[in-house]
Scaffold this active site. Structure first.
Site, PDB file in Angstrom:
ATOM      1  N   SER A   6      65.625 -83.580 -33.022  1.00  0.00           N
ATOM      2  CA  SER A   6      66.745 -84.021 -32.184  1.00  0.00           C
ATOM      3  C   SER A   6      67.826 -82.945 -32.175  1.00  0.00           C
ATOM      4  CB  SER A   6      67.324 -85.334 -32.714  1.00  0.00           C
ATOM      5  OG  SER A   6      66.360 -86.362 -32.660  1.00  0.00           O
ATOM      6  N   ARG A  45      74.810 -87.513 -40.075  1.00  0.00           N
ATOM      7  CA  ARG A  45      74.252 -86.153 -40.099  1.00  0.00           C
ATOM      8  C   ARG A  45      75.243 -85.170 -40.725  1.00  0.00           C
ATOM      9  NH1 ARG A  45      71.302 -89.341 -39.555  1.00  0.00           N
ATOM     10  NH2 ARG A  45      69.743 -89.760 -37.938  1.00  0.00           N
ATOM     11  N   GLU A  65      73.005 -81.023 -33.543  1.00  0.00           N
ATOM     12  CA  GLU A  65      72.578 -81.309 -34.919  1.00  0.00           C
ATOM     13  C   GLU A  65      72.261 -80.020 -35.674  1.00  0.00           C
ATOM     14  OE1 GLU A  65      69.844 -84.207 -36.125  1.00  0.00           O
ATOM     15  OE2 GLU A  65      70.577 -85.779 -34.788  1.00  0.00           O
TER      16      GLU A  65
END
Length: 342
Positions: free
Chosen positions: A242, A164, A338
């Protein structure tokens, strides 16, 4: 080049959080970016690049000039012996690109179906799901420098992809966050196509349907079904997908945690590290369904925070930090978020 003033950003972030952009310019071509850079006043102004707003938590109004990325277009750029190269504008919804590639007969992106956000934001976050990340399919990225207006085509090899993470998200030396904007993305769909399987949920679908060799379309349909069953639709319940990264730990750390919590969900990684299921840890700490104001932990998936009504960004951040402290207290693991907290 129209400059919009005091724009309500609630419709432009998937969490549905209230915030105002004091100045906003809609970017519908690479030329629009250069017009901003060359503008006598806007050129030197701080910039805030906004795609689908699916990976941000807005906690305040935006003083920087908002570049709302709306560059359209998808095309087959080139057919090679080993791959199809497709190009899409930064403003194209990511899922639309995945659907288009399958409809046109260019499989290879199906594991990334139904991920919210735009094409331009996908390399920034190095989006991933079900055994695939965009780095596995990226050919190159068209970027414009926000100071000089210079266009550059960056190959995947220089994008510094991580979990990520990418050079477009990094702010230190060599990082491009706040310094450039992605206008087009080129993806490589390999020939011959081979399915990416191995995830437990996909193996269950194969068993349930007695389909040992699924097609790309079947994998696409399965993943859409799986994601819809456990993740809320941002159009119905505001969320940013998420909210926390699955932490990576050493094998020794994992053994220590298993000694205290034998049922923790974990996955061995190719480099010898272990990925822990953040959602399982959050659920184990009793957070599923809990709320702070209008912000709550989704009942079906503890990894997702949602907007139950009139949530404000500060409430989302307060809830996230409480979860982080709780997980750290029990497991000794500090969860990373995130989305960008702005």
């Amino acid at each position: 080049m129209p400059i919009e003033v005091d724009v309500n950003l609630k419709p432009y972030n998937s969490f549905g959080l209230p915030a105002t952009a004091h100045r906003l310019v809609r970017i519908r071509s690479a030329a629009d970016v250069r017009r901003v850079v060359d503008h006598p006043k806007l050129g030197r102004a701080p910039k805030f690049v906004l795609g689908g707003g699916s990976n941000i938590v807005l906690t305040k109004d935006v003083d920087a000039l908002v570049l709302k990325m709306e560059i359209p277009g998808i095309r087959l750029l080139e057919e090679r012996a080993d791959a199809w190269i497709i190009e899409a504008g930064a403003g194209v919804p990511w899922h639309q690109l995945v659907q288009w590639s399958l409809d046109e007969g260019f499989p290879g992106l199906e594991n990334l179906a139904l991920i919210p956000g735009t094409v331009g934001a996908a390399p920034v976050q190095n989006i991933g799901a079900y055994g695939m990340e965009i780095k596995d399919r990226l050919d190159s990225v068209a970027v414009i420098d926000l100071v000089t207006g210079r266009s550059v085509l960056l190959p995947a090899s220089v994008c510094k992809f991580g979990y990520r993470d990418s050079v477009f998200k990094q702010t230190g030396f060599g990082g491009l966050s706040g310094k450039s904007v992605i206008t087009h993305v080129r993806l490589r769909c390999p020939k011959p196509w081979r399915p990416v399987l191995g995830y437990l949920e996909l193996e269950r679908k194969m068993a349930e349907t007695a389909t040992p060799q699924p097609t790309a379309r079947q994998i696409f349909d399965w993943i859409c079904e799986i994601r819809r069953a456990k993740l809320p639709d941002p159009a119905v319940i505001g969320n940013a997908g998420s909210f926390f990264k699955n932490p990576l730990v050493s094998a020794e750390q994992c053994r220590d945690i298993i000694g205290r919590d034998p049922h923790i969900v974990h996955y061995p990684m190719p480099d010898g590290s272990i990925k822990l299921a953040a959602g399982w840890m959050i659920d184990a700490c009793g957070w599923k369904g809990k709320a702070v104001g209008g912000a709550a932990v989704y009942e079906r998936q503890a990894l997702v925070l949602v907007n139950r009504g009139e949530a404000r960004g500060a409430e989302v951040v307060t809830l996230a930090r409480a979860i982080q402290e709780s997980v750290y207290g029990r497991f000794g693991i500090r969860l990373e978020t995130e989305p960008l907290l702005f």
